[in-house]
Design an enzyme around this catalytic site. Sequence first.
Site, PDB file in Angstrom:
ATOM      1  N   HIS A   1       0.832  -1.203   0.000  1.00 27.61           N
ATOM      2  CA  HIS A   1       0.000   0.000   0.000  1.00 27.61           C
ATOM      3  C   HIS A   1       0.869   1.257   0.000  1.00 27.61           C
ATOM      4  CE1 HIS A   1      -3.659  -2.276   0.491  1.00 27.61           C
ATOM      5  NE2 HIS A   1      -3.137  -2.899   1.526  1.00 27.61           N
ATOM      6  N   LYS A   2       2.001   1.186   0.696  1.00 23.29           N
ATOM      7  CA  LYS A   2       2.903   2.337   0.742  1.00 23.29           C
ATOM      8  C   LYS A   2       3.550   2.559  -0.623  1.00 23.29           C
ATOM      9  CE  LYS A   2       5.861   4.369   4.204  1.00 23.29           C
ATOM     10  NZ  LYS A   2       6.664   4.132   5.402  1.00 23.29           N
TER      11      LYS A   2
ATOM     12  N   ASP B   1      10.983   7.758   6.896  1.00 24.06           N
ATOM     13  CA  ASP B   1      10.663   7.522   8.295  1.00 24.06           C
ATOM     14  C   ASP B   1       9.860   8.732   8.739  1.00 24.06           C
ATOM     15  OD1 ASP B   1      11.013   5.746  10.610  1.00 24.06           O
ATOM     16  OD2 ASP B   1      11.953   7.503  11.518  1.00 24.06           O
ATOM     17  N   SER B   2       8.763   8.475   9.414  1.00 25.19           N
ATOM     18  CA  SER B   2       7.885   9.590   9.736  1.00 25.19           C
ATOM     19  C   SER B   2       7.256   9.408  11.107  1.00 25.19           C
ATOM     20  CB  SER B   2       6.792   9.732   8.677  1.00 25.19           C
ATOM     21  OG  SER B   2       6.013   8.558   8.605  1.00 25.19           O
TER      22      SER B   2
END
Length: 194
Positions: A13-14, A69-70
Amino acid sequence: MTRTLVLATHNDHKVAELRRILGPQLDGIELLGYDGPEPVEDGDTFEANALIKARAAHAHTGLPAIADDSGISVLALAGAPGIHSARYAGTRDDVDNYRLLLKNLGDATDRRADFMCAAAFVDGDFEHAELGVWKGTILQQPVGAGGFGYDPIFRPEGLEVASAELSADEKNAISHRSRAFAALMPVVRGRLLA
């Protein structure tokens, strides 16, 4: 000639989301998902962790790699949960995470927060990272059914709705992730398509 670029995630999905976000910026570049081992993300910044993931994907595949990265950083919580956003409540469950954040924030009047995303690119010895910031505030209660993570409790600056109330296209146009990758992609394209 099409160049191949691997996205350091096992989440299909990403990959699809990033293809939508990048759209024409991927012209001439095929974006693939990653099927290798997950590295230990032990960096102390979003940029450090994004680079760790991109390095691992590059080392495993031999292909140029990007990663992100979040998380969310809340001013009144001294920047927490920050790089620990995905594991804040210890369960890796989105609802548990934002409920704990709301509990820890309590009735604080200063509810400013930043969604942050570091996007990193690794190709051999060449490494580059960009940070995208999406300013907003933390709501008192979750609203909306879209998005994921902290979206139900985050109201982007200048809007009257939560991030979870935006359509995928609306969010992708202004989010921290779109900002980070918009800054990164000229570097990627310059390296791969020059």
